[in-house]
Design a protein around this motif. Structure first.
Motif, mmCIF file in Angstrom:
data_model
loop_
_atom_site.group_PDB
_atom_site.id
_atom_site.type_symbol
_atom_site.label_atom_id
_atom_site.label_comp_id
_atom_site.label_asym_id
_atom_site.label_seq_id
_atom_site.Cartn_x
_atom_site.Cartn_y
_atom_site.Cartn_z
ATOM 1 N N LYS A 24 2.198 1.883 -3.403
ATOM 2 C CA LYS A 24 1.111 2.362 -4.263
ATOM 3 C C LYS A 24 0.828 3.833 -3.971
ATOM 4 N N LEU A 25 0.862 4.213 -2.682
ATOM 5 C CA LEU A 25 0.639 5.605 -2.302
ATOM 6 C C LEU A 25 1.719 6.504 -2.893
ATOM 7 N N GLN A 38 5.843 -1.344 -8.341
ATOM 8 C CA GLN A 38 5.328 -0.126 -8.976
ATOM 9 C C GLN A 38 6.375 0.387 -9.974
ATOM 10 N N ARG A 97 2.601 10.202 -9.585
ATOM 11 C CA ARG A 97 1.848 10.374 -10.832
ATOM 12 C C ARG A 97 0.977 11.637 -10.797
ATOM 13 N N ASP A 98 0.324 11.882 -9.649
ATOM 14 C CA ASP A 98 -0.604 13.013 -9.571
ATOM 15 C C ASP A 98 0.097 14.351 -9.417
ATOM 16 N N HIS A 109 0.826 -1.200 0.000
ATOM 17 C CA HIS A 109 0.000 0.000 0.000
ATOM 18 C C HIS A 109 0.868 1.260 0.000
ATOM 19 N N ASP A 157 3.512 5.922 -5.500
ATOM 20 C CA ASP A 157 3.324 5.990 -6.952
ATOM 21 C C ASP A 157 2.170 6.917 -7.312
ATOM 22 N N ASP A 158 1.080 6.863 -6.547
ATOM 23 C CA ASP A 158 -0.060 7.748 -6.811
ATOM 24 C C ASP A 158 0.351 9.208 -6.689
ATOM 25 N N ILE A 159 1.098 9.526 -5.623
ATOM 26 C CA ILE A 159 1.530 10.910 -5.408
ATOM 27 C C ILE A 159 2.501 11.339 -6.512
#
Length: 573
Positions: free
Chosen positions: A186-187, A212, A193-194, A183, A189-191
């Motif tokens: 993933k967090l 990731q 990407r965003d 997790h 990677d999300d940050i």
């Protein structure tokens, strides 16, 4: 090509207290928006490089610098540490040392308070930062009451609130269970990407990081950069094992099987490899060459928990009818997610707390009436956080403390301490203060301080935390030799690699109950158990399922047997 956000050109650094440079001729450009993994064994210089990036060098750690380093086109040495912190945010391995506020929202608000932001503007910005990491509902809690994964999210929220350009993660997976680690990645990677921020990750758990997308891997050894490339380029080479790093398990298995991995085969993608007919054929032929049947024997019982239950005060039971046998010389992995009750179970075994009901036997005798001292002579416990164990200033004194308390003659103490320090790779530091050591080195000191007393059972809480592959292999091999002499080992761990390589049996704890117990290979390939206990299936098991060349248990058993034979051959050469 865009201009680099970080640039090192023939950069070297030598600490004032050392005779030789720690970093040698570093040449590296990192570009805006990249996601970089920096990997290397302990002492490779990666932490020193991180200190250069976040400004601790030259402001907190003095030394001699040669060559060039620029941050956003400027020389950091000509900026203040405050100015650098506006560009680089660091999320530390030990989050507890990073917290300042008494509550989560106070901690995240710290940067705004430094900037004299008005309260009416500060509150929505704090809420927004906590929302990004899904921690709004915990804003009134103390950061120190949170789980490891939650602490990391709060640290990240605090850094994100500063709107920095570069996020530097120092071992973000340390002390997280596999599912929480997944997790966390993933967090991140999300940050990435965003936000489009540049992300730099320093981590030992390479397989977990590579789940990731990563743009490039930087491999360091002995203060130098020895390789830079895409994950496909690095994984298809032998640069990791040549420099004391642990490859993803499925990559090792494919190389053992003789699969000729190339960047074009995209080895970073297990899915792409599984579609490769040549890979499936080589893997199938490799598995066929050995006996995969389990060879288990019943060891002589040493310790036994009999329907043990425990609750703190009048609260809810945290251990619910646990029964478990530990044989003499047996190596067992105690697995489970954060909060499953693993630490409480170890406290019951060491006598720090007493069962509400049920009994614990050692060599057939109940330990309920034993003193802590008597029990401590039979069962050693190595805590997860070394800072919670260390009480002495000097390394030699810390390792010999238990022997001094027992009244052992000084000559014998000196001999035993030096023997254990050699085994743990700490002999050259024997006259150093503990404060001069890294987190991983402190961990080895605490293990050495338990080893020196020669207990019958050693409980080790997260032995691989903060350890590189080389050093963890060294002391795990030593512990295994102790097992051959009859010492029992119980590893409380999130590390599936450790469980596979160093234990014969695994027990899975979930919500205070043992939900599975058996051979490590069978337990770790049971997807229902893994899911229920919030654990993560190993990449070996996933490789087996995706290629269908053998059952997951058969592939895992063969891999374990192959590595054992390989190690035995290496030891006799």
């Amino acid at each position: 090509m865009a201009e680099s956000i970080l640039s090192f050109n023939q950069f070297s650094f030598q600490y004032s207290s050392l005779a030789e440079p720690t970093l040698h001729d570093i040449c590296l450009d990192i570009y805006p928006g990249e996601k970089i993994l920096i990997a290397g064994p302990s002492g490779s210089g990666k932490s020193t490089l991180a200190h250069c990036i976040n400004g601790l060098i030259p402001f907190a750690h003095k030394g001699k610098i040669s060559g060039d380093y620029t941050l956003k086109g400027c020389c950091p040495a000509e900026q203040s540490i405050f100015e650098i912190s506006r560009s680089v945010g660091t999320i530390l391995q030990d989050q507890d040392s990073q917290f300042i506020g008494l509550t989560v929202d106070e901690d995240v608000a710290f940067a705004f308070e430094n900037d004299c932001v008005a309260p009416e503007e500060m509150k929505p910005r704090v809420a927004r930062a906590l929302s990004m990491v899904d921690m709004q509902e915990h804003m009134n809690q103390s950061p120190h009451e949170l789980s490891g994964g939650q602490k990391q999210r709060v640290s990240l929220a605090g850094v994100m609130s500063m709107e920095v350009d570069i996020l530097l993660f120092d071992e973000p997976l340390a002390n997280l269970d596999p599912a929480s680690g997944k997790h966390a990645m993933k967090l991140i990677d999300d940050i990435h990407r965003d936000s489009g921020k540049t992300v730099i990750i320093i981590e030992h758990r390479i397989e977990d990081v590579l789940e990731q997308p990563i743009d490039r891997i930087v491999v360091m050894a002995e203060g130098r950069i020895v390789a830079v490339g895409t994950p496909d380029e690095i994984l298809s080479s032998n640069v990791m094992q040549e420099n004391g790093l642990r490859e993803p398990l499925y990559i090792s298995a494919l190389k053992y099987a003789g699969c000729g991995l190339t960047p074009d085969a995209q080895p970073s993608s297990l899915e792409k490899l599984s579609d490769n007919e040549q890979v499936r054929r080589a893997l199938g032929e490799w598995i066929e060459v050995s006996d995969n049947s389990p060879h288990e024997h019943e060891p002589v019982p040493l310790a036994e928990l009999q329907d043990v239950r425990f609750a703190y005060g009048e609260g809810t039971e945290v251990i619910k009818g646990v029964s478990l046998k530990i044989g003499a010389g047996e190596r067992i992995a105690l697995l489970g997610n954060n909060g499953a009750g693993k630490t409480t179970l170890s406290q019951l075994l060491t006598g720090m707390v007493t069962p509400t009901s049920g009994d614990i036997l050692l060599n057939g005798e109940s330990i309920r009436q034993w003193s802590i001292r008597r029990l401590g002579e039979q069962i050693g416990y190595v805590m997860q956080n070394p800072n919670h164990m260390i009480t002495q200033t000097m390394i030699r004194d810390e390792v010999g403390l238990a022997l001094r308390i027992q009244g052992v003659p000084q000559a014998e103490i000196t001999a035993k301490v030096e023997e254990v320090l050699r085994i743990c790779g700490l002999y050259s530091y024997r006259d150093w203060p503990v404060s001069a050591l890294s987190y991983g080195q402190k961990k080895r000191v605490t293990i050495a301080s338990i080893m020196v007393t020669e207990p019958k059972l050693i409980i080790v809480d997260e032995p691989t935390a903060g350890q590189d592959f080389k050093h963890y292999t060294q002391f795990m091999d030593f512990l295994s030799r102790l097992a051959e002499r009859g010492v029992s080992l119980l590893f409380i761990t999130h590390d599936m690699h450790l469980a596979l390589e160093y234990t014969e049996r695994a027990a899975v704890l979930c919500n205070g109950e043992i939900i599975a117990s058996g051979s490590t290979a069978s337990v770790l390939t049971d997807t229902e158990i893994m899911k229920r206990a919030n654990l993560k299936e190993t990449s070996l098991s996933m490789l087996s399922r995706s290629t269908a060349v053998a059952t997951p248990e058969a592939l895992v058993r063969h891999f374990i047997q192959y590595e054992k034979r390989k190690k035995q051959v290496s030891e006799h050469e």
